[in-house]
Enzyme design. Structure first.
Site: not given
Length: 314
Positions: A124, A290
């Site tokens: 991320d 994610h």
């Protein structure tokens, strides 16, 4: 355990962020290092004689994002997980959240921790920083693995989709850019806000327990924490410009691994990275959203280990 030996003029007690206890991990030591005038927190362990693997986490997490991965990597590697500026027990400067400034500070901390060369794995926002770090400090890296990240100017889409089936994954990119409103709506509700991301962007909504959510919410709620978290996004345009300026001069020539997941944000990290790097391989982790290291730690370790082994031979 706590070691503040690299952080002069402050006692270990001063290294604790108020309201946010340190989380210990068996076999690992807390460290602090000077990084261009601010102090970054790192957690170090594993084999002192092994290759070094540095780990960076993203929003809204801290180094703890890697806590299931670190003991497994530590069986073979020297492992250091670093809190970025604004995360966890690192300092929260008022400005400087573009990824090139963050990268310089991470590299300064690693130099202070006497790490000459290393493998880098990041997720991320951490992967956004890792890409910029690799552009600037290729000679310090053996290779870099980037996990499910919209890297400004590289893998981040130019527009936010309006299709409800996809918009929920990226709506916050615009929201965080709005002046003042996010602070007004989030302050005092940090746990609700952080919890939404951790539950909604995982394939299994019970991936994170209550203590995990408390920890990450405390990082955002700490003094300067929300400003820092929003700063990553508010400086994204500057990050994109600096990435593109650097890429106009050179591509990445070191080994790059793009890690996607079956239910993540960027379906094919390797394809998105391939225009910008000469040696890109990719893998997709199944049964994950994610937050890949939390959802599939064994598969994450396997992917990183295979990448390092293959790139080392190559």
């Amino acid at each position: 355990m706590t070691d503040a030996g690299t952080a002069p003029n402050r006692s270990p007690g001063q290294d604790h962020v108020p309201g946010m206890p340190l989380r210990d991990l068996a076999g690992f030591t807390h460290r602090w290092a000077d990084a261009e005038g601010i102090r970054l927190h790192a957690v170090e362990g594993g084999r002192p004689d092994g290759p070094t693997v540095v780990l960076l986490a993203g929003f809204p997490q801290t180094w703890w994002a890697w806590h299931q991965v670190m003991p497994r990597l530590a069986e073979r590697f020297h492992v250091i997980a670093v809190d970025l500026p604004g995360q966890g027990h690192s300092d929260r400067p008022r400005e400087g959240y573009d990824t090139h400034t963050l990268a310089a500070r991470v590299q300064a901390a690693l130099t202070a921790l006497d790490v000459p060369k290393y493998w880098l794995a990041a997720h991320d926002i951490g992967a956004c920083v890792a890409f910029s770090l690799a552009l600037r400090y290729q000679d310090r890296l053996h290779g870099v693995a980037l996990l499910d990240a919209g890297i400004p100017g590289v893998t981040l889409p130019d527009t936010i989709p309006t299709d409800p089936e996809r918009a929920w994954k990226t709506w916050h990119l615009a929201f965080h850019l709005v002046p003042d409103l996010p602070e007004t709506l989030i302050t005092g509700r940090e746990r609700d806000y952080v919890g939404w991301f951790l539950r909604t962007k995982t394939l299994s909504p019970d991936t994170f327990d209550s203590a995990d959510i408390d920890h990450y919410a405390a990082s955002v709620a700490a003094e300067g924490g929300l400003r820092a978290a929003l700063g990553y996004f508010r400086d994204a345009a500057a990050s994109a410009r600096r990435n593109q300026d650097a890429l106009a001069q050179r591509k990445l020539t070191l080994p790059v691994l793009g890690i996607s997941s079956s239910h993540g944000s960027i379906p094919d990290m390797a394809a998105a990275l391939s225009p910008w790097a000469e040696h890109v391989t990719g893998t997709v982790i199944p049964e994950a959203g994610h937050f890949i290291p939390d959802e599939q730690p064994d598969a994450t370790v396997a992917a990183l280990t295979a990448f390092i082994d293959h790139a080392s031979v190559g």
